[in-house]
Design a protein around this motif. Structure first.
Motif: not given
Length: 270
Positions: A103, A106, A126, A154, A156, A158, A169-170, A238
């Motif tokens: 996760s 990803q 992102d 936008d 993702n 986020s 997100s990461k 993340q």
């Protein structure tokens, strides 16, 4: 008697060898055939989308009656996604050939029996592009988060436009650029402002602040327009947050310019 028993056993064994088991159907198409919704029509291949079959070769089909591999999920309705979860197992415990989802990065990784190796992938970065039409008010001498943005992009999802909070997100490197303009008005002598890009770490709950300062030394005129910008590069994990803030010390409360294009925010993950 013995001859009759032997014949009966031979007949029974023959029936067992040719037996096919059907669940929710009377005419199974394989050794085991489960019709999930009891809607299979033999002449309609698309009707097998909810079926599970096991053939005499030991192949299993999900959504198809003619599996070509040990596990074949190529159904006509193309709803063939496979759910793979994460695991805390070591690669040696999971054994060679195991897959897991990570996760944080990803991506998927596989075990070679010794280590987990990430499969090549490219998750979308992102990217946020926003303007601010809110005419938000800022009290002199008080640091305030800029809120109530209007998102143009936008990638993702986020960025929370209402709260002004971006969540990475990461893990990676992020470039942030913030530009603002205040409505025209009087400003105090020897006054200043700060634009701040602030990060909050999800792992350690510590803040990092990048500041840009603008000053108006000496005696100032009756009416002035104050504008500025601030940019920075950040290493984020993340879940880390980013907000942009304004701390103006211009003597009185100020509001953002009514022209939304003069106050903008862009966040890009590399």
């Amino acid at each position: 008697m013995k001859k009759r028993l032997a014949i009966a056993l031979m007949i029974g064994a023959g029936l067992l060898i040719k037996a096919q088991v059907g669940i929710n159907m009377s005419a199974p198409q394989a050794i085991l055939h489960v019709d999930g919704q009891k809607n299979t029509a033999p002449a309609v291949p698309a009707s097998y989308y909810d079926d599970v079959v096991v053939t005499s070769l030991g192949n299993m089909g999900v959504g198809t009656k003619s599996p070509k591999t040990r596990l074949d999920m190529r159904s006509d309705d193309r709803q063939n996604a496979i759910g793979i979860g994460g695991t805390a197992q070591t690669a040696s415990a999971a054994k060679a050939g195991a897959l897991r989802y990570n996760s944080g990065t990803q991506d998927l990784s596989y075990s070679n029996g010794t280590v987990w190796t990430a499969l090549a992938h490219k998750a979308p970065n992102d990217f946020v592009d926003a303007e601010n039409p809110s005419k938000q008010s800022f009290t002199s001498g008080t640091q305030t988060i800029v809120t109530n943005w209007t998102k143009k992009t936008d990638v993702n999802g986020s960025f929370n436009a209402a709260t002004g909070i971006f969540v990475a997100s990461k893990t990676g490197v992020y470039i942030v650029s913030f530009t603002f303009s205040l409505a025209s008005g009087t400003i105090a002598n020897d006054s200043r402002y700060e634009t701040l890009i602030q990060t909050n770490s999800a792992s350690s709950a510590t803040n990092k602040v990048f500041k840009c300062v603008g000053s108006y030394p000496g005696t100032n005129g009756l009416s002035n327009r104050v504008a500025g910008n601030c940019s920075g590069i950040f290493n984020l994990t993340q879940g880390d947050n980013i907000t942009v803030n304004l701390n103006q010390a211009l003597g009185t409360s100020k509001t953002l310019d009514a022209d939304a294009t003069l106050t903008s925010l862009s966040i890009f993950g590399l």
